[in-house]
Design a protein around this motif. Structure first.
Motif, PDB file in Angstrom:
ATOM      1  N   SER A   1       6.135 -25.724 -29.279  1.00  0.00           N
ATOM      2  CA  SER A   1       6.352 -25.079 -27.980  1.00  0.00           C
ATOM      3  C   SER A   1       6.622 -23.592 -28.162  1.00  0.00           C
ATOM      4  CB  SER A   1       7.551 -25.699 -27.250  1.00  0.00           C
ATOM      5  OG  SER A   1       7.356 -27.059 -27.099  1.00  0.00           O
ATOM      6  N   ARG A   2       7.420 -23.291 -29.176  1.00  0.00           N
ATOM      7  CA  ARG A   2       7.705 -21.885 -29.473  1.00  0.00           C
ATOM      8  C   ARG A   2       6.392 -21.140 -29.755  1.00  0.00           C
ATOM      9  NH1 ARG A   2      11.650 -18.435 -28.432  1.00  0.00           N
ATOM     10  NH2 ARG A   2      11.609 -16.687 -29.886  1.00  0.00           N
ATOM     11  N   ALA A   3       5.544 -21.767 -30.517  1.00  0.00           N
ATOM     12  CA  ALA A   3       4.274 -21.120 -30.864  1.00  0.00           C
ATOM     13  C   ALA A   3       3.387 -20.944 -29.628  1.00  0.00           C
ATOM     14  CB  ALA A   3       3.549 -21.949 -31.925  1.00  0.00           C
ATOM     15  N   PHE A   4       3.393 -21.931 -28.722  1.00  0.00           N
ATOM     16  CA  PHE A   4       2.560 -21.819 -27.518  1.00  0.00           C
ATOM     17  C   PHE A   4       3.005 -20.631 -26.664  1.00  0.00           C
ATOM     18  CE2 PHE A   4       2.179 -26.761 -27.645  1.00  0.00           C
ATOM     19  CZ  PHE A   4       1.334 -26.655 -28.739  1.00  0.00           C
ATOM     20  N   GLU A   5       4.316 -20.296 -26.721  1.00  0.00           N
ATOM     21  CA  GLU A   5       4.792 -19.141 -25.955  1.00  0.00           C
ATOM     22  C   GLU A   5       4.120 -17.853 -26.418  1.00  0.00           C
ATOM     23  OE1 GLU A   5       9.061 -18.790 -26.128  1.00  0.00           O
ATOM     24  OE2 GLU A   5       9.305 -20.942 -25.669  1.00  0.00           O
ATOM     25  N   TYR A   6       3.772 -17.813 -27.692  1.00  0.00           N
ATOM     26  CA  TYR A   6       3.132 -16.608 -28.231  1.00  0.00           C
ATOM     27  C   TYR A   6       1.607 -16.703 -28.175  1.00  0.00           C
ATOM     28  CZ  TYR A   6       7.567 -14.859 -30.104  1.00  0.00           C
ATOM     29  OH  TYR A   6       8.833 -14.367 -30.233  1.00  0.00           O
TER      30      TYR A   6
ATOM     31  N   VAL B   1       4.282 -13.346 -37.309  1.00  0.00           N
ATOM     32  CA  VAL B   1       5.648 -13.853 -37.374  1.00  0.00           C
ATOM     33  C   VAL B   1       6.459 -13.212 -36.258  1.00  0.00           C
ATOM     34  CG1 VAL B   1       7.633 -14.250 -38.877  1.00  0.00           C
ATOM     35  CG2 VAL B   1       5.383 -13.862 -39.895  1.00  0.00           C
ATOM     36  N   GLU B   2       7.239 -14.018 -35.557  1.00  0.00           N
ATOM     37  CA  GLU B   2       8.070 -13.402 -34.523  1.00  0.00           C
ATOM     38  C   GLU B   2       9.177 -12.595 -35.185  1.00  0.00           C
ATOM     39  OE1 GLU B   2       9.995 -17.367 -32.915  1.00  0.00           O
ATOM     40  OE2 GLU B   2      11.327 -15.681 -32.466  1.00  0.00           O
ATOM     41  N   LEU B   3       9.541 -11.518 -34.531  1.00  0.00           N
ATOM     42  CA  LEU B   3      10.540 -10.633 -35.111  1.00  0.00           C
ATOM     43  C   LEU B   3      11.896 -11.325 -35.230  1.00  0.00           C
ATOM     44  CD1 LEU B   3      10.300  -7.695 -36.042  1.00  0.00           C
ATOM     45  CD2 LEU B   3      11.441  -7.063 -33.933  1.00  0.00           C
ATOM     46  N   GLY B   4      12.119 -12.268 -34.339  1.00  0.00           N
ATOM     47  CA  GLY B   4      13.380 -13.003 -34.395  1.00  0.00           C
ATOM     48  C   GLY B   4      13.462 -13.955 -35.582  1.00  0.00           C
ATOM     49  N   TYR B   5      12.431 -13.962 -36.435  1.00  0.00           N
ATOM     50  CA  TYR B   5      12.333 -14.904 -37.557  1.00  0.00           C
ATOM     51  C   TYR B   5      13.587 -14.902 -38.427  1.00  0.00           C
ATOM     52  CZ  TYR B   5      10.594 -16.953 -41.899  1.00  0.00           C
ATOM     53  OH  TYR B   5      10.438 -17.719 -43.005  1.00  0.00           O
ATOM     54  N   LEU B   6      14.095 -13.709 -38.706  1.00  0.00           N
ATOM     55  CA  LEU B   6      15.250 -13.633 -39.603  1.00  0.00           C
ATOM     56  C   LEU B   6      16.463 -14.335 -39.024  1.00  0.00           C
ATOM     57  CD1 LEU B   6      15.341 -10.185 -41.359  1.00  0.00           C
ATOM     58  CD2 LEU B   6      15.040 -12.453 -42.331  1.00  0.00           C
ATOM     59  N   LYS B   7      16.595 -14.234 -37.694  1.00  0.00           N
ATOM     60  CA  LYS B   7      17.711 -14.940 -37.045  1.00  0.00           C
ATOM     61  C   LYS B   7      17.598 -16.422 -37.362  1.00  0.00           C
ATOM     62  CE  LYS B   7      17.275 -12.753 -33.004  1.00  0.00           C
ATOM     63  NZ  LYS B   7      16.823 -12.909 -31.685  1.00  0.00           N
TER      64      LYS B   7
ATOM     65  N   LEU C   1      -2.545 -22.415 -40.017  1.00  0.00           N
ATOM     66  CA  LEU C   1      -1.352 -23.098 -40.513  1.00  0.00           C
ATOM     67  C   LEU C   1      -0.168 -22.611 -39.680  1.00  0.00           C
ATOM     68  CD1 LEU C   1       0.070 -24.898 -42.590  1.00  0.00           C
ATOM     69  CD2 LEU C   1       0.020 -22.996 -44.205  1.00  0.00           C
ATOM     70  N   LEU C   2       0.533 -23.557 -39.076  1.00  0.00           N
ATOM     71  CA  LEU C   2       1.609 -23.195 -38.157  1.00  0.00           C
ATOM     72  C   LEU C   2       2.963 -23.650 -38.694  1.00  0.00           C
ATOM     73  CD1 LEU C   2       2.426 -22.249 -35.215  1.00  0.00           C
ATOM     74  CD2 LEU C   2       2.279 -24.654 -34.618  1.00  0.00           C
ATOM     75  N   GLY C   3       3.927 -22.705 -38.717  1.00  0.00           N
ATOM     76  CA  GLY C   3       5.309 -23.021 -39.051  1.00  0.00           C
ATOM     77  C   GLY C   3       6.156 -22.503 -37.926  1.00  0.00           C
ATOM     78  N   SER C   4       7.429 -22.445 -38.046  1.00  0.00           N
ATOM     79  CA  SER C   4       8.176 -23.115 -39.067  1.00  0.00           C
ATOM     80  C   SER C   4       9.493 -23.571 -38.480  1.00  0.00           C
ATOM     81  CB  SER C   4       8.427 -22.156 -40.253  1.00  0.00           C
ATOM     82  OG  SER C   4       9.126 -21.022 -39.788  1.00  0.00           O
TER      83      SER C   4
END
Ligand SMILES: Cc1cc2nc3c(=O)[nH]c(=O)nc-3n(C[C@H](O)[C@H](O)[C@H](O)COP(=O)(O)OP(=O)(O)OC[C@H]3O[C@@H](n4cnc5c(N)ncnc54)[C@H](O)[C@@H]3O)c2cc1C
Ligand SMILES: Cc1cc2nc3c(=O)[nH]c(=O)nc-3n(C[C@H](O)[C@H](O)[C@H](O)COP(=O)(O)OP(=O)(O)OC[C@H]3O[C@@H](n4cnc5c(N)ncnc54)[C@H](O)[C@@H]3O)c2cc1C
Lengths: 412, 371
Positions: free
Chosen positions: B284-289, B231-237, B260-263
């Protein structure tokens, strides 16, 4: 990503799609999308790049040589909006915008589970035919062809032409139903000639009605099948088993577009128009009725979508005749109840997720069974097990979620 | 006619857990589920059982619930696919790394162990993450469950204790004496628990539950493509933004080998259709990671509606001034995790027992407008 805009989009390059495209092209800009390398669809699938039916070659050439834009190797996987479909091609995602859409996505085979059906060298009849057309050799192999319908004969004949030794054809329907159907063929003499030619081609092959495969056996791959006929069981040695239990309309694209579906078929009016204003449907998604029906439905849909209502109207009688033939066919080859009882508790029903028959018996509908056992959650999205459980348990197949075919994440 | 000790509206994971807890306490229970057990938001979620530190109250409930999941493990059937795979919170830069340190201290103060990963240990732990990420925080005790099976397991256990489960009937009204069904039938009950998820406000007007739509994508099987929930740390934002649509990198390895990819999070989207624009923002966000995600084969995309409240905390407890009516709803994106804790708190309150954690922060009274 590529973008395409067209007046009329035809999805499916089989008999229905080709004749729809050709009929519409006189008045509109037409695009055909198909997921195979060559046009032709199931019945006219090219063999090593060559068409061996003159009718197929004529139609495919006409479509390829005209103003029609043909996009091969493109799988439509979702509807992004009422007038936009998404397809995956070798180059990536393609967005296709249309004014009118003709769905001509054909049908697929129904598989029924019986002990041993997942052994290597057990195939669907159509699937085996496609493999052989693609170059897989069958010369000298002993093949049992089993299931139901005229496709058994067509495929057996084809396999013989490739020097396979067809050791038995097991037709599950009864002799009396078959007789009734044969009598009805007198009303369509061309069909009678076809049937006679097929039977002639298959001289010497044991053909039994009231007969079905009850199990398949083998160590690592198929070695033997067990056939049931009139309460008696016999076994027969073979290398390949080809099964066909009728076809299931491909409605997965029509559903997300909002088209009304009844009994697994897309509902259309006389002009082949669906319940959605700019969407037409032709060929097997409206109900399986053979290639003649697909051809004429395609023409009507193409003419009507392009605004030639009169031209379409002139074909109604022909279409209705073809449909009646289809209905007679479906009655003659309806699956018998005994086929519901073939699977054991540990016979796999959902191959993608390895779900066995016994685990499914505790559920009342497909949705619950799917959530709890993952039946139908695999890559085929229940195309195979959904059609099987519909017959076995009377469950309405679950909805297919987009993408209707697996696509690369980057192409979504 | 029987009068049940408790009627529970909704057979999602929350209603199922309530049925389990209340029947375990010896109460006679009836569950009424309009469509299918575990088929609502519960079927749509990710099943990440995660301790969250965005507020004291969230921490307390998620932590308590996680302990209850761990107690349940040995009883869950294997097809509940429960696996303690851990979470890695991923930091992209030095600013986020300082947040990692803060997070570790906060977890540690609350007795949850975690480890800081630097750039190279992060890559070792998850080789498919791109190079150049700053590091992350590994919380080993977090887990993953296949929640529809868990919900059914809880319901079946309640049934074995005698609970009635009515499927396919809709409740149209609740009051202090029972629930009224759409077909006119009235089921008498001394207590009613509204566990109708995102539909809970329909039965208990005044609750401020809104639907927050999310998209998920699942792939074919790629065993070990990912090993922890990432999970990206920015998730809470993203999770706490109140207006704009947002996406965050959130990847879960399933025991089947699927990814399984979210979110995504959207307010005001009422239909379940796939929104390809936000879906592409999410991928796209997921591809960055994880760049290789691009090439994985996606077999299914779906959406679900998180039942969201204004302060991101669920409503758990008695409705003020409505004797016999309880709410267990509004769990947003954490309801799988917090279902078990929720059920205990509800049972405690109905039975007049003390609870392991304070019930007060979740009281439905906090948001109701006084008349
Ligand atoms: C496996 C199989 C084998 C068959 N073999 C014979 C035979 O030998 N003899 C016989 O008389 N009949 C055969 N049939 C029956 C045959 O389907 C009909 O006779 C006839 O082909 C129907 O024409 P159609 O245009 O309606 O469908 P089809 O010929 O099936 O054409 C549909 C086309 O659409 C394509 N398509 C579907 N969905 C998508 C999508 N989402 N994106 C892009 N393209 C898509 C398909 O790949 C196919 O090319 C077979 C059927 C099947 C399923
Ligand atoms: C995309 C997404 C990802 C998520 N990921 C996670 C995660 O990783 N971890 C986590 O902990 N949580 C996650 N969640 C959140 C979690 O799924 C929900 O919080 C949880 O499922 C809520 O459960 P519920 O029982 O309250 O609601 P539901 O599952 O919706 O159950 C409510 C039930 O009540 C029934 N009902 C409604 N009205 C009536 C009526 N009038 N009469 C009878 N029955 C009625 C409905 O049919 C439904 O079955 C996620 C959610 C989404 C959407």
């Amino acid at each position: 990503m590529t973008r395409v805009a067209t007046d009329i989009l035809v999805v499916g390059g089989g008999a229905a799609g080709l004749s729809a495209a050709l009929a519409a092209s006189a008045r509109a800009k037409v695009t055909v999308v198909d997921d195979n390398p060559l046009l032709g669809g199931q019945i006219w699938r090219a063999e090593m790049g060559k068409f061996n039916s003159p009718a197929a070659k004529g139609l495919v050439d006409a479509v390829n040589s005209g103003e029609i834009r043909v996009i091969n190797n493109a799988q439509v996987f979702a509807a992004a909006a009422r007038n936009t479909l998404l397809a995956e091609t070798a180059e990536g995602r393609s967005e296709i915008e249309f004014e009118k859409l003709i769905i001509a996505t054909g049908a697929r085979e129904r598989f029924l589970p019986f002990p041993g059906w997942t052994l290597p060298n057990v195939f669907g009849v159509g699937g085996l035919q496609a493999l052989v057309k693609g170059g897989v050799p069958v010369a000298g192999k002993r093949v049992v062809v089993a299931g139901t319908g005229p496709l058994l004969l067509a495929v057996a004949d084809y396999l013989r032409s490739k020097r396979a030794s067809v050791v038995a054809i097991a037709e599950q329907t009864s002799a009396s139903r078959l007789g009734g159907f044969a009598a009805s063929l007198f009303r369509s003499p061309s069909k009678l000639v076809q049937a006679a030619a097929l039977r002639a081609g298959l001289r010497g092959v044991p053909y039994s009605t009231d007969c079905w495969v009850s199990s398949a056996h083998g160590e690592k791959a198929l070695e033997q099948v067990e056939l049931k006929r009139k309460g008696r069981t016999s076994t027969i040695d073979c290398d390949i088993l080809a099964c066909g239990f009728n076809l299931v309309p491909n409605v997965e694209l029509a559903v997300p577009l909002g088209c009304e579906i009844t009994d697994g078929c897309v509902v259309v009016d006389k002009f082949q128009k669906t319940s959605i204003a700019n969407v037409f449907c032709a060929g097997e998604p409206t109900g399986v009725a053979g290639v003649d029906s697909s051809l004429v439905e395609g023409r009507i849909a193409g003419l009507a979508a392009a605004g030639d209502q009169d031209g379409a109207r002139s074909l109604f009688a022909k279409r209705d005749r073809a449909r009646r033939f289809g209905e007679a066919l479906n009655r003659a080859f309806a699956l018998r109840d005994e086929l519901k009882a073939l699977a054991d508790d540990d016979t796999i029903v959902c191959r993608c997720e390895d779900v066995a028959y016994g685990r499914l018996t505790e559920f009342e509908n497909f949705r619950d069974a799917k959530l709890q056992t993952r039946c139908g959650m695999g890559p085929c999205q229940g195309r195979i097990c959904g059609a099987a459980t519909e017959f076995l348990f009377g469950w309405k197949p679950g909805s297919v979620r987009p993408p209707i075919f697996p696509v690369k994440m980057e192409n979504l | 006619m029987t009068t049940f000790d408790a009627a529970i509206v909704g057979g999602g994971i929350v209603g199922a857990a309530c049925a389990d807890s209340l029947s375990a306490a010896g109460l006679s229970v009836c569950v009424i589920e309009a469509s299918g057990v575990g088929s609502g938001t519960t079927a749509a979620g990710m099943g990440h059982i995660v301790v969250m530190d965005d507020s004291e109250a969230q921490f307390a409930l998620t932590r308590y619930s996680q302990q209850l999941w761990h107690e349940l493990v040995t009883e869950l059937p294997t097809n509940a696919e429960f696996e303690i795979c851990g979470t890695i919170w991923i930091a992209t830069d030095s600013v986020e790394m300082s947040e990692v340190k803060r997070k570790q201290e906060s977890y540690s103060e609350h007795g949850v162990e975690s480890e800081i990963l630097d750039e190279s240990s992060l890559r070792t732990a998850e080789p498919n993450l791109r190079e150049g990420l700053a590091g992350g925080l590994l919380v080993r005790s977090d887990s993953v469950v296949y929640q529809p099976v868990a919900a059914r397991f809880l319901i079946d256990r309640a049934k074995r204790r005698g609970a009635d489960v009515i499927v396919g009937k809709r409740v149209i009204e609740i009051n202090g004496t029972g629930v009224k069904l759409a077909d006119g039938e009235f089921i008498e009950a001394k207590n009613v628990v509204n566990a109708a998820g995102s539909a809970a406000s329909d039965l208990s007007p005044g609750l401020k539950i809104v639907k927050r739509k999310g998209h998920l994508v699942i792939t074919e099987r790629y065993p070990n493509f990912a090993r922890h929930q990432l999970v990206e740390l920015g998730y809470l934002k993203s999770a706490h933004g109140k207006s704009a649509d947002s996406v965050a990198f959130n990847v879960q390895p399933r025991s089947t080998g699927q990814v399984l990819l979210g979110s995504s999070r959207q307010f005001g989207a009422e239909d379940g259709e796939i929104d390809y624009a936000i879906l592409r923002r999410m991928t796209s966000r997921a591809f960055e990671y994880m760049p290789l995600l691009r090439k994985l084969s996606a077999v299914r995309v779906w959406t679900g509606f998180r039942p969201a409240t204004p302060d991101n905390l669920p409503y758990i407890g008695k409705m003020p001034a409505q004797d016999g009516i309880y709410v267990a709803a509004g769990h947003e994106g954490l309801g799988i995790t917090t279902s078990l804790g929720t059920a205990r708190l509800i049972a405690d309150e109905i039975l007049g027992r003390d609870s392991a954690i304070s019930r007060e922060p979740y009281s439905p009274g906090r948001d109701l407008i006084e008349h």
